[in-house]
Design an enzyme around this catalytic site. Structure first.
Site, mmCIF file in Angstrom:
data_model
loop_
_atom_site.group_PDB
_atom_site.id
_atom_site.type_symbol
_atom_site.label_atom_id
_atom_site.label_comp_id
_atom_site.label_asym_id
_atom_site.label_seq_id
_atom_site.Cartn_x
_atom_site.Cartn_y
_atom_site.Cartn_z
ATOM 1 N N ARG A 45 0.827 -1.016 -0.037
ATOM 2 C CA ARG A 45 0.019 0.072 -0.056
ATOM 3 C C ARG A 45 0.870 1.250 -0.022
ATOM 4 N NH1 ARG A 45 -4.226 1.780 4.767
ATOM 5 N NH2 ARG A 45 -4.197 4.221 4.344
ATOM 6 N N HIS A 46 0.270 2.460 -0.494
ATOM 7 C CA HIS A 46 0.857 3.818 -0.562
ATOM 8 C C HIS A 46 0.653 4.043 0.935
ATOM 9 C CE1 HIS A 46 2.270 4.047 -4.488
ATOM 10 N NE2 HIS A 46 1.115 4.090 -5.153
ATOM 11 N N VAL A 47 1.811 3.925 1.932
ATOM 12 C CA VAL A 47 1.847 4.403 3.011
ATOM 13 C C VAL A 47 2.934 4.717 3.725
ATOM 14 C CG1 VAL A 47 1.647 1.949 4.209
ATOM 15 C CG2 VAL A 47 0.573 3.836 5.309
#
EC number: 2.8.2.-
Length: 406
Positions: free
Chosen positions: A167-169
């Protein structure tokens, strides 16, 4: 008056400071064997107690280091294993899905750094190798509140192992909330090239259809959509100045508010996390070498990834993600961007040096023998770097809409 008893060997009194506690000295024969060998081991009970206390403090410090976010145990085991083993080639038996290979991997992918390509590969590999590819239904948040961090970590930690979560995190510290710290992997890219790819894709999309992308930015006026990149940079438009240029470092620094402030604190914390929690941070400009090292480090996730990546059908899919209408900014504009991104570049060059050291360990040659005196900017070939925008970047779209409404 009696004469002092002399040592049979002709020396002086073997107890110049008096007999030891507990009575008379041992037999002369045994003393004769001990003194010449270890004359420096004369210490008191107080000295002994001090040494034991020091050892206890050291052990407690090591324990606290682990509890407060030190390198995960299986990452240390894996590094030790890699230092004393060779990689099984295609003719060897398949590696077992047990430690020292980690069963929990997180790919907190950086936007516009090849993540679409890697995720496409992971979908194929998860079916081929049977690991659990975990994604998130929340696509528009990289910065989380404390409660959001706890909830996400709980959901990740309960996934069936072995798993790879993507995930983009921004970096999450699992140990802060009592969880097992997973092994992290990531890929970054030359900061200016990442910015340019994002700038033009917001406006014109890729070869899958310009109109399709315009639907996603309906509030962008025509003069904004066709805003010249040089004007945006030289005239200090918000889109081409801070804070959006400080983009890569927060993915490695973490969720602390200071991680979003360009400066030394965020930079150093990002470097520390790379050293302690990331098995590999690769460079998109050398993607094939990144995939090769991932295949060697994590074979039960990435075995065979290079052959899939080089397959003509996969390359055909890659051609559809090329950003259209991209132009090259002037040298003056590029230099201004470089100055605005100085922390991003310091981090990028640090990661690049570490990546090249790792390549040399495995006998892989780097394209550049030594870093140039000045940063070298280039417009990469489409297959190496470009990718479509993901849903995870909708928060950036919202930010872009907001600044043009002002």
């Amino acid at each position: 008056m009696k004469k002092k008893q002399q040592h049979p060997g002709g020396g002086g009194d073997p107890w110049p400071h008096g007999a030891p506690l507990g009575g008379a000295p041992p037999a002369l024969g045994s003393w004769k064997r001990r003194v010449p060998l270890l004359p420096f081991l004369r210490f008191s009970l107080r000295d002994y107690g001090f040494c034991m206390a020091t050892l206890l403090v050291f052990c407690l410090g090591s324990l606290l280091y682990q509890l407060s976010g030190g390198p995960p145990r299986f990452l240390l085991d894996l590094r030790q294993y890699l230092g004393n083993s060779t990689y099984l080639d295609d003719h060897g038996p398949p590696p077992s899905k047990v430690l020292p290979f980690p069963s929990q991997v997180v790919y907190n992918r950086v936007g516009k750094c090849g993540s679409r390509t890697v995720v496409l590969l992971l979908r194929i590999l998860s079916e081929k190798h049977g690991f659990n590819l975990v994604t998130s239904d929340i696509h528009n948040k990289t910065r989380l509140t404390k409660n959001e961090q706890m909830e996400l970590i709980k959901n990740i930690s309960t996934a069936e192992q072995p798993y790879l979560f993507t995930r983009h995190v921004h970096f999450l510290n699992f140990s802060r909330f009592g969880g097992d710290q997973p092994v992290y992997i990531n890929i970054i890219r030359d900061p200016v090239n990442r910015f340019l790819s994002n700038y033009f894709f917001r406006r014109f999309g890729d070869w899958r259809g310009e109109q399709n992308h315009m639907i996603r930015t309906p509030s962008m006026r025509q003069e904004e959509r066709y805003l010249d990149i040089n004007e945006c940079i030289l005239e200090n438009y918000p889109e081409c100045s801070n804070p959006r240029l400080f983009y890569i470092i927060p993915y490695f620094c973490g969720q602390h508010p200071r991680c979003r402030e360009p400066g030394e604190w965020a930079l150093e914390r990002a470097k520390l996390n790379v050293n302690e929690n990331f098995l590999l941070v690769g460079i998109l400009e050398e993607l094939e070498d990144v995939l090769l090292l991932l295949e060697r480090f994590l074979p039960h996730y990435f075995k065979g990834v290079l052959s899939i990546y080089k397959d003509p059908e996969h390359r055909k899919l890659g051609n559809m993600t090329v950003t259209v209408k991209k132009t090259v900014p002037s040298p003056e504009a590029v230099q201004i961007l470089y100055q605005r991104m100085r922390y991003e570049y310091e981090f990028y060059h640090y990661v690049k040096e570490q990546f090249h050291l790792l390549k040399r360990k495995f006998g892989l040659k780097s394209r550049v023998s030594k870093p140039p005196l000045r940063p070298h900017f280039f417009i990469p070939t489409p297959l190496e770097t470009d990718e479509p925008i993901d849903d995870e970047e909708q928060d950036d779209e919202k930010w872009l809409e907001d600044i043009y409404k002002r």
